[in-house]
Design a protein around this motif. Structure first.
Motif, PDB file in Angstrom:
ATOM      1  N   GLY A  60     -19.912  16.437  17.256  1.00  0.00           N
ATOM      2  CA  GLY A  60     -19.376  15.839  18.468  1.00  0.00           C
ATOM      3  C   GLY A  60     -20.313  14.869  19.164  1.00  0.00           C
ATOM      4  N   LYS A  61     -21.430  14.527  18.517  1.00  0.00           N
ATOM      5  CA  LYS A  61     -22.394  13.582  19.098  1.00  0.00           C
ATOM      6  C   LYS A  61     -22.105  12.169  18.595  1.00  0.00           C
ATOM      7  N   MET A  62     -22.401  11.173  19.445  1.00  0.00           N
ATOM      8  CA  MET A  62     -22.216   9.778  19.023  1.00  0.00           C
ATOM      9  C   MET A  62     -23.364   9.417  18.085  1.00  0.00           C
ATOM     10  N   ASN A  63     -23.160   9.651  16.799  1.00  0.00           N
ATOM     11  CA  ASN A  63     -24.186   9.439  15.781  1.00  0.00           C
ATOM     12  C   ASN A  63     -23.725   8.560  14.628  1.00  0.00           C
ATOM     13  N   LEU A  64     -22.473   8.149  14.619  1.00  0.00           N
ATOM     14  CA  LEU A  64     -21.946   7.398  13.484  1.00  0.00           C
ATOM     15  C   LEU A  64     -21.557   5.978  13.893  1.00  0.00           C
ATOM     16  N   SER A  65     -21.752   5.056  12.970  1.00  0.00           N
ATOM     17  CA  SER A  65     -21.425   3.650  13.217  1.00  0.00           C
ATOM     18  C   SER A  65     -20.028   3.332  12.685  1.00  0.00           C
ATOM     19  N   LEU A  66     -19.567   2.157  13.018  1.00  0.00           N
ATOM     20  CA  LEU A  66     -18.282   1.668  12.506  1.00  0.00           C
ATOM     21  C   LEU A  66     -18.316   1.619  10.982  1.00  0.00           C
ATOM     22  N   LEU A  67     -19.433   1.193  10.426  1.00  0.00           N
ATOM     23  CA  LEU A  67     -19.572   1.170   8.970  1.00  0.00           C
ATOM     24  C   LEU A  67     -19.469   2.568   8.372  1.00  0.00           C
ATOM     25  N   GLN A  68     -20.116   3.534   9.003  1.00  0.00           N
ATOM     26  CA  GLN A  68     -20.126   4.906   8.483  1.00  0.00           C
ATOM     27  C   GLN A  68     -18.765   5.585   8.583  1.00  0.00           C
ATOM     28  N   THR A  69     -17.989   5.239   9.595  1.00  0.00           N
ATOM     29  CA  THR A  69     -16.684   5.895   9.770  1.00  0.00           C
ATOM     30  C   THR A  69     -15.565   5.203   9.001  1.00  0.00           C
ATOM     31  N   GLY A  70     -15.821   3.983   8.535  1.00  0.00           N
ATOM     32  CA  GLY A  70     -14.763   3.235   7.855  1.00  0.00           C
ATOM     33  C   GLY A  70     -13.730   2.698   8.824  1.00  0.00           C
ATOM     34  N   GLY A  71     -14.100   2.602  10.099  1.00  0.00           N
ATOM     35  CA  GLY A  71     -13.172   2.097  11.113  1.00  0.00           C
ATOM     36  C   GLY A  71     -12.941   0.605  10.991  1.00  0.00           C
ATOM     37  N   SER A  72     -12.003   0.121  11.789  1.00  0.00           N
ATOM     38  CA  SER A  72     -11.653  -1.294  11.761  1.00  0.00           C
ATOM     39  C   SER A  72     -11.965  -1.943  13.105  1.00  0.00           C
ATOM     40  N   ALA A  73     -11.830  -3.257  13.156  1.00  0.00           N
ATOM     41  CA  ALA A  73     -12.137  -4.003  14.374  1.00  0.00           C
ATOM     42  C   ALA A  73     -11.017  -4.988  14.682  1.00  0.00           C
ATOM     43  N   LEU A  74     -10.779  -5.152  15.972  1.00  0.00           N
ATOM     44  CA  LEU A  74      -9.900  -6.202  16.472  1.00  0.00           C
ATOM     45  C   LEU A  74     -10.758  -7.071  17.376  1.00  0.00           C
ATOM     46  N   VAL A  75     -10.918  -8.339  17.007  1.00  0.00           N
ATOM     47  CA  VAL A  75     -11.784  -9.262  17.733  1.00  0.00           C
ATOM     48  C   VAL A  75     -10.912 -10.219  18.548  1.00  0.00           C
ATOM     49  N   VAL A  76     -11.191 -10.267  19.851  1.00  0.00           N
ATOM     50  CA  VAL A  76     -10.411 -11.099  20.768  1.00  0.00           C
ATOM     51  C   VAL A  76     -11.367 -12.012  21.529  1.00  0.00           C
ATOM     52  N   SER A  77     -11.120 -13.298  21.483  1.00  0.00           N
ATOM     53  CA  SER A  77     -11.938 -14.256  22.222  1.00  0.00           C
ATOM     54  C   SER A  77     -11.643 -14.122  23.714  1.00  0.00           C
ATOM     55  N   GLN A  78     -12.714 -14.059  24.524  1.00  0.00           N
ATOM     56  CA  GLN A  78     -12.519 -13.901  25.964  1.00  0.00           C
ATOM     57  C   GLN A  78     -13.599 -14.655  26.727  1.00  0.00           C
ATOM     58  N   PHE A  79     -13.300 -15.921  27.042  1.00  0.00           N
ATOM     59  CA  PHE A  79     -14.272 -16.766  27.732  1.00  0.00           C
ATOM     60  C   PHE A  79     -14.616 -16.229  29.115  1.00  0.00           C
TER      61      PHE A  79
END
Length: 147
Positions: A60-79
């Motif tokens: 339950g600790k924040m110890n894993l990265s996006l790479l390690q979890t196999g998660g995805s990303a949504l990138v939104v431009s926000q000036f």
């Protein structure tokens, strides 16, 4: 570059009622290109985002990265992340990169994440977007490559 990362169970972007990008579980990344940013800045930010340990391990600790979890990303431009609110009541946005340069850097950032092995989708640059998300935690992190 400046970015706000939100750990999400899901997120999506619609333009005129049509889905243009989605992710989940993973990160919704709001990103703003700043004057002086270049491809090295993009790569540095993408590497940092991919390795930040924002996800829970078995304990339950924040110890894993996006790479390690196999998660995805949504990138939104926000000036608006470049807002200067130091004077008056109307924010100024002169601290953001010019639109042509900003779009290129934004797309390069999304591509850099993909190159690192992160499934990545984007919003639509310059569009009036509706962003929906389910923030997980909530966990929200602010990053600035200058600081």
């Amino acid at each position: 570059m400046r970015a706000v990362l939100q750990r999400v169970t899901e997120a999506s972007v619609t333009v005129d009622g049509h889905f243009v990008g989605r992710c989940g579980p993973g990160l919704l990344i709001l990103v703003c290109a700043m004057p002086g940013d270049d491809l090295d800045t993009v790569r540095t930010l993408a590497a940092k985002v991919s390795k930040l340990r924002l996800f829970k391990d078995d304990a339950g600790k924040m110890n894993l990265s996006l790479l390690q979890t196999g998660g995805s990303a949504l990138v939104v431009s926000q000036f608006t992340l470049a807002a200067d609110t130091s004077r008056g009541n109307r924010p100024g946005f002169s601290g953001a990169a010019k639109p042509g340069e900003a779009e290129t850097l934004y797309l390069q950032f999304a591509h850099a994440l993909k190159t690192l092995g992160i499934p990545t989708e984007t919003g639509q640059f310059g569009a009036d977007m509706s962003v929906a998300l389910v923030n997980d935690g909530p966990v929200t992190i602010w990053l600035d490559t200058d600081g």
